[in-house]
Design a protein around this motif. Structure first.
Motif, short mmCIF file in Angstrom:
data_model
loop_
_atom_site.label_atom_id
_atom_site.label_comp_id
_atom_site.label_asym_id
_atom_site.label_seq_id
_atom_site.Cartn_x
_atom_site.Cartn_y
_atom_site.Cartn_z
N ALA A 294 13.38 16.14 11.58
CA ALA A 294 13.23 17.53 12.00
C ALA A 294 14.51 18.26 11.65
N LEU A 295 14.36 19.43 11.04
CA LEU A 295 15.55 20.17 10.59
C LEU A 295 15.20 21.64 10.38
N ARG A 296 16.26 22.43 10.10
CA ARG A 296 16.07 23.80 9.62
C ARG A 296 16.01 23.69 8.10
N LEU A 297 14.91 24.15 7.52
CA LEU A 297 14.75 23.94 6.08
C LEU A 297 15.87 24.59 5.28
N ALA A 298 16.37 25.73 5.77
CA ALA A 298 17.45 26.40 5.04
C ALA A 298 18.71 25.54 4.97
N ASP A 299 18.94 24.71 6.03
CA ASP A 299 20.14 23.86 6.02
C ASP A 299 20.05 22.77 4.96
N ALA A 300 18.82 22.42 4.56
CA ALA A 300 18.62 21.31 3.62
C ALA A 300 18.52 21.77 2.18
N ALA A 301 18.82 23.05 1.91
CA ALA A 301 18.69 23.58 0.56
C ALA A 301 19.63 22.86 -0.39
N ASP A 302 19.21 22.77 -1.64
CA ASP A 302 20.02 22.21 -2.73
C ASP A 302 20.45 20.77 -2.47
N GLY A 303 19.64 20.03 -1.72
CA GLY A 303 19.93 18.61 -1.51
C GLY A 303 21.11 18.34 -0.61
N GLU B 19 14.16 22.07 19.83
CA GLU B 19 14.41 23.51 19.70
C GLU B 19 15.36 23.75 18.54
N GLY B 20 15.04 24.72 17.72
CA GLY B 20 15.87 25.05 16.57
C GLY B 20 15.36 24.50 15.26
N ALA B 21 14.54 23.46 15.28
CA ALA B 21 13.97 22.91 14.05
C ALA B 21 12.76 23.74 13.63
N ASP B 22 12.60 23.96 12.34
CA ASP B 22 11.44 24.71 11.87
C ASP B 22 10.54 23.89 10.94
N THR B 23 10.93 22.66 10.63
CA THR B 23 10.18 21.84 9.68
C THR B 23 10.41 20.37 10.01
N VAL B 24 9.37 19.57 9.77
CA VAL B 24 9.52 18.12 9.77
C VAL B 24 9.24 17.65 8.35
N VAL B 25 10.21 16.97 7.77
CA VAL B 25 10.04 16.42 6.42
C VAL B 25 9.75 14.93 6.57
N GLU C 268 9.28 9.71 3.58
CA GLU C 268 9.14 9.38 2.16
C GLU C 268 9.77 10.42 1.24
N ASP C 269 9.98 11.63 1.78
CA ASP C 269 10.56 12.71 0.98
C ASP C 269 12.04 12.90 1.26
N CYS C 270 12.63 11.91 1.93
CA CYS C 270 14.05 12.00 2.29
C CYS C 270 14.80 10.77 1.78
N GLU C 271 16.10 10.94 1.68
CA GLU C 271 17.00 9.83 1.35
C GLU C 271 18.06 9.76 2.44
N THR C 272 18.38 8.58 2.89
CA THR C 272 19.38 8.42 3.95
C THR C 272 20.60 7.67 3.41
N ASP C 273 21.72 7.95 4.05
CA ASP C 273 22.98 7.27 3.75
C ASP C 273 23.71 7.10 5.08
N GLY C 274 23.45 5.97 5.72
CA GLY C 274 24.02 5.75 7.04
C GLY C 274 23.45 6.72 8.04
N ASP C 275 24.31 7.58 8.58
CA ASP C 275 23.86 8.56 9.58
C ASP C 275 23.68 9.94 8.98
N PRO D 175 10.44 18.69 -2.81
CA PRO D 175 10.21 20.04 -2.25
C PRO D 175 9.50 19.95 -0.90
N ALA D 176 9.95 20.74 0.06
CA ALA D 176 9.36 20.80 1.40
C ALA D 176 8.98 22.24 1.72
N LYS D 177 7.98 22.37 2.59
CA LYS D 177 7.48 23.69 2.96
C LYS D 177 7.85 23.99 4.41
N ALA D 178 8.35 25.18 4.65
CA ALA D 178 8.74 25.57 6.01
C ALA D 178 7.55 25.44 6.96
#
Length: 399
Positions: free
Chosen positions: A60-69, A103-109, A112-119, A126-129
């Motif tokens: 869960a995140l704000r999609l704008a925060d995740a722009a440009d990878g 509260e504050g999140a506008d999207t759940v990605v 499978e569409d994410c990559e993690t590196d530790g924490d 591409p994700a949709k708001a």
């Protein structure tokens, strides 16, 4: 008294008009209410879902925060049933299906569409708001009527009732249906089969059909082909039940005593329908009870029950009754000889077409065991392979 032969539609309309719904209700535990008819609307006391929740395992995140990878710190972990805290600016939350969206999140990605590196996590596709969030109340709002009076309680409807927390439901009491069977030629399975006798298959079929509807069955068994015996059992049945149903004895033969007994003890309102199989169909009254007389031939009795008795009984149970749904499908057969009556042919939908059972005799009960529907052919009509025909699935006739 003479009674005109009715069309199928006239007979159905007349029966439904005569069906007075039960007045008596009872309150049942929801777990015991499968198949019963709801007597009062069920109004939701809660909202479903009660809050925004995740439709996926993901982040869960704000999609704008995740722009440009951009890499986002994973600030919290939110399992189902455990509300998290408000999402900090620039953070993401690890979230699981059904968990409250912070509260504050506008999207759940989805993960499978994410990559993690530790924490840390970043969105790599591409994700949709607004994606993957089930909104509060998107299914049910508190105060909404979620089930209507007259609905039969199917597993899905019981699930809806449970989703709003209902533990008890107001339902109509079970309809009491008395049955008896005439014909000196029929014997019960398990008895010796003397020459000229056949086993009583109508009892098993009719009890099964009534059981599927949830009726309370009063089985008065086999009745000798005598008027005095028929009068006695008919009087007993009418006193014990809301509806009396029998098969056989409703034609005009010298040994067909049911019609004569009904005329003596009550009245006949309807007698014949222009259809095949199943021309004889008696409806009348005996005291406070309704009476339905089905044909004696096994296929005729079954088809007449499905087309007429079933909707009548549902209406008496307080259930909503809609038209039988027919589907237009190609014929996989020829029907070159036009009939004088509307015909219902035992059929199976296979390979995109309706196929007929080889024998359409009203005594061939195996045709019904084979069929998964009926083909409805109008009086005077002929059919060639490939022509469109009306197909009535058994799932509609027996639901």
């Amino acid at each position: 008294m003479s009674h005109a032969t009715l069309t199928v539609d006239e007979a159905r309309a007349r029966l439904l008009a005569a069906a007075t719904p039960l007045a008596e209700t009872e309150t049942l535990a929801a777990d015991l209410a499968l198949g019963r008819v709801l007597a009062r609307p069920l109004v939701a006391a809660v909202t479903v879902p009660p809050l925004d929740n995740s439709a996926m395992d993901g982040y869960a995140l704000r999609l704008a925060d995740a722009a440009d990878g951009a890499w986002l710190p994973i600030g919290q972990r939110i399992p189902a049933g455990h509300p998290g805290g408000a999402l900090k600016a620039g953070d993401a939350a690890r979230i699981f299906t059904g968990a409250p969206v912070p509260e504050g999140a506008d999207t759940v990605v989805m993960q499978e569409d994410c990559e993690t590196d530790g924490d840390r996590v970043r969105v790599v596709r591409p994700a949709k708001a607004g994606a993957n969030i089930r909104r509060a109340g998107e299914d049910i709002r508190a105060g909404q009527a979620v089930l209507a009076a007259g609905q039969r309680l199917t597993p899905a409807r019981l699930g809806v009732a449970a989703s709003v927390g209902a533990t008890e439901l107001a339902v109509y009491r079970r309809l009491r249906v008395a049955v008896f069977f005439t014909g000196d030629e029929i014997v019960m399975p398990g008895q010796a089969l003397a020459p000229g006798r056949i086993y009583n298959s109508n009892r098993a079929s009719l009890r099964g059909l009534l059981g599927q509807l949830g009726c309370e069955i009063v089985d008065l068994g086999q009745v000798p082909d005598r008027l005095d015996a028929t009068l006695a059992v008919l009087e007993q049945a009418a006193a014990a039940a809301d509806v009396v149903i029998t098969s056989g004895g409703v034609s005009v033969g010298e040994e067909d005593h049911v019609k004569a007994a009904l005329e003596r003890l009550g009245r006949i309102d309807m007698w014949q329908v222009a259809m095949k199989p199943g021309k004889p169909l008696v409806y009348g009254r005996v005291g406070a009870a309704d009476f339905l007389g089905l044909p004696g031939n096994p296929v005729s009795a079954y088809v007449v029950f499905c087309l007429f008795a079933r909707p009548f009984l549902l209406a008496r149970m307080g259930a909503e009754v809609g038209p039988v749904k027919a589907y237009t499908v190609p014929a996989g057969f020829d029907w070159p000889k036009p009939g004088k009556r509307r015909e219902y042919l035992r059929a199976r939908y296979e390979d995109g077409r309706a196929l007929l059972y080889p024998s359409q005799s009203s005594g061939v009960l195996t045709s019904l065991a084979w069929a998964d529907g009926l083909v409805d052919i109008a009086a005077g009509a002929t059919v060639k392979a490939g022509d469109p025909v009306a197909f009535l699935p058994m799932t509609e006739l027996l639901a």
